[in-house]
Design an enzyme around this catalytic site. Sequence first.
Site, PDB file in Angstrom:
ATOM      1  N   HIS A  12       0.822  -1.223   0.000  1.00 60.03           N
ATOM      2  CA  HIS A  12       0.000   0.000   0.000  1.00 60.03           C
ATOM      3  C   HIS A  12       0.854   1.269   0.000  1.00 60.03           C
ATOM      4  O   HIS A  12       0.504   2.257   0.634  1.00 60.03           O
ATOM      5  CB  HIS A  12      -0.983  -0.027   1.175  1.00 60.03           C
ATOM      6  CG  HIS A  12      -0.336  -0.057   2.535  1.00 60.03           C
ATOM      7  ND1 HIS A  12      -0.897  -0.704   3.606  1.00 60.03           N
ATOM      8  CD2 HIS A  12       0.821   0.477   2.986  1.00 60.03           C
ATOM      9  CE1 HIS A  12      -0.104  -0.552   4.654  1.00 60.03           C
ATOM     10  NE2 HIS A  12       0.931   0.173   4.308  1.00 60.03           N
ATOM     11  N   HIS A  59      -1.490   4.755   9.674  1.00 61.52           N
ATOM     12  CA  HIS A  59      -0.090   5.136   9.916  1.00 61.52           C
ATOM     13  C   HIS A  59      -0.034   6.401  10.768  1.00 61.52           C
ATOM     14  O   HIS A  59       0.571   7.403  10.373  1.00 61.52           O
ATOM     15  CB  HIS A  59       0.628   5.355   8.595  1.00 61.52           C
ATOM     16  CG  HIS A  59       0.658   4.134   7.709  1.00 61.52           C
ATOM     17  ND1 HIS A  59      -0.438   3.680   7.018  1.00 61.52           N
ATOM     18  CD2 HIS A  59       1.665   3.280   7.416  1.00 61.52           C
ATOM     19  CE1 HIS A  59      -0.108   2.592   6.320  1.00 61.52           C
ATOM     20  NE2 HIS A  59       1.156   2.329   6.547  1.00 61.52           N
ATOM     21  N   HIS A 193      10.192  -3.784   3.539  1.00 61.71           N
ATOM     22  CA  HIS A 193      10.510  -2.365   3.393  1.00 61.71           C
ATOM     23  C   HIS A 193      10.922  -1.773   4.727  1.00 61.71           C
ATOM     24  O   HIS A 193      10.458  -2.170   5.788  1.00 61.71           O
ATOM     25  CB  HIS A 193       9.373  -1.562   2.768  1.00 61.71           C
ATOM     26  CG  HIS A 193       8.092  -1.445   3.551  1.00 61.71           C
ATOM     27  ND1 HIS A 193       7.331  -2.520   3.935  1.00 61.71           N
ATOM     28  CD2 HIS A 193       7.407  -0.353   3.985  1.00 61.71           C
ATOM     29  CE1 HIS A 193       6.239  -2.101   4.564  1.00 61.71           C
ATOM     30  NE2 HIS A 193       6.265  -0.786   4.625  1.00 61.71           N
ATOM     31  N   GLU A 240       4.165  -5.289   8.777  1.00 64.19           N
ATOM     32  CA  GLU A 240       2.811  -5.099   8.215  1.00 64.19           C
ATOM     33  C   GLU A 240       2.269  -6.400   7.633  1.00 64.19           C
ATOM     34  O   GLU A 240       1.050  -6.579   7.517  1.00 64.19           O
ATOM     35  CB  GLU A 240       2.839  -4.031   7.100  1.00 64.19           C
ATOM     36  CG  GLU A 240       2.986  -2.620   7.631  1.00 64.19           C
ATOM     37  CD  GLU A 240       2.941  -1.570   6.512  1.00 64.19           C
ATOM     38  OE1 GLU A 240       2.737  -0.397   6.841  1.00 64.19           O
ATOM     39  OE2 GLU A 240       3.134  -1.917   5.320  1.00 64.19           O
TER      40      GLU A 240
HETATM   41  C1  DHB Z   1       5.873   3.822   2.612  1.00 59.21           C
HETATM   42  C2  DHB Z   1       4.900   3.902   3.601  1.00 59.21           C
HETATM   43  C3  DHB Z   1       4.166   2.785   3.935  1.00 59.21           C
HETATM   44  O1  DHB Z   1       3.169   2.848   4.849  1.00 59.21           O
HETATM   45  C4  DHB Z   1       4.411   1.575   3.350  1.00 59.21           C
HETATM   46  O2  DHB Z   1       3.696   0.529   3.776  1.00 59.21           O
HETATM   47  C5  DHB Z   1       5.381   1.480   2.362  1.00 59.21           C
HETATM   48  C6  DHB Z   1       6.103   2.611   1.989  1.00 59.21           C
HETATM   49  C7  DHB Z   1       6.638   5.032   2.221  1.00 59.21           C
HETATM   50  O3  DHB Z   1       6.487   6.065   2.881  1.00 59.21           O
HETATM   51  O4  DHB Z   1       7.369   4.973   1.225  1.00 59.21           O
HETATM   52 FE    FE Z   2       2.424   1.003   5.457  1.00 60.19          FE
END
Ligand code: DHB
Ligand code: FE
Length: 280
Positions: A12, A59, A193, A240
């Site tokens: 997402h 978030h 990530h 996540e």
């Molecule tokens: C980013 C933010 C998110 O919540 C995520 O799941 C993936 C990437 C970002 O800020 O790049």
């Molecule tokens: Fe996220």
Amino acid sequence: MARITAGVTTSHVPAVGMAVDLGKTQEPYWKPMFEGYEFSKQWMKENNPDVAIIVYNDHASYFGMEIMPTFAMGIADKYGICDEGYGPRPIPDVEGAPELSTFLAASLIMQDFDMTILNVLDVDHGLTVPMSLMFGTPDKWPTKIIPLPVNVVMNPQPSGERCLSLGKAIRKAVEAYDEDLSVQVWGTGGMSHQIQGARAGLVNAPWDKKFMDDLVNDPENLQYKPHLEYMIEAGSEGVELIMWLIMRGAMGDKVDEVYRFYHVPASNTAVGHMIMTPKE
Ligand code: DHB
Ligand code: FE
């Protein structure tokens, strides 16, 4: 009776929402990623459910350090779009399914999942980016949505076991609802990530791909993966992915994998996406 017809997982990444809103999906950086969702948008047109339960995390856009429910369920008839710093995304409001969600919340609580009840909620990129990826840019969303926020941003997060079990309880609850509705469950977030600190930009493709294999074939073992492994192998935000376990629990024992897509990178993130259906 209502029935669970399919499960969807997808990352997402907020920049993906930006690319949609600013008309950049055909630019060279974004095109290969959005092409990976062409099948899905077509499939979704042919398999549009009456309701999608979207498991996602806020978030600290609507919730924050002050209040952070572990598991919550929206039971409103409508949800607004969060301002995440650049104004709300220019997308339609999200229509809820108040009767079904009220029934599900009660059923989950009676199954010992103490859901926080949300009569008001604005949704952030965790929910809206998956909708843009699966539905494109309609004037009105084609499906009613039940938001199911999970805390994955503040310690302590729920265990993988608890997440898989919540999915199983969702299946029971849906199947007990006395109306002929088709219901999908979506698990969002991930894949590997890390958007902060020395390891920002971390991607672990072999680990991600094994996670997708195990999600299909071995969720009963996958549920025991400790949070520390997510952090070490998939980065500080990789946890996540426990939300995908909620989707998987709702599918029952065996699934047919309909579609899988994996792409690196989108912003700092590995994008993973799956569609699966419960095996009869
Ligand atoms: C980013 C933010 C998110 O919540 C995520 O799941 C993936 C990437 C970002 O800020 O790049
Ligand atoms: Fe996220």
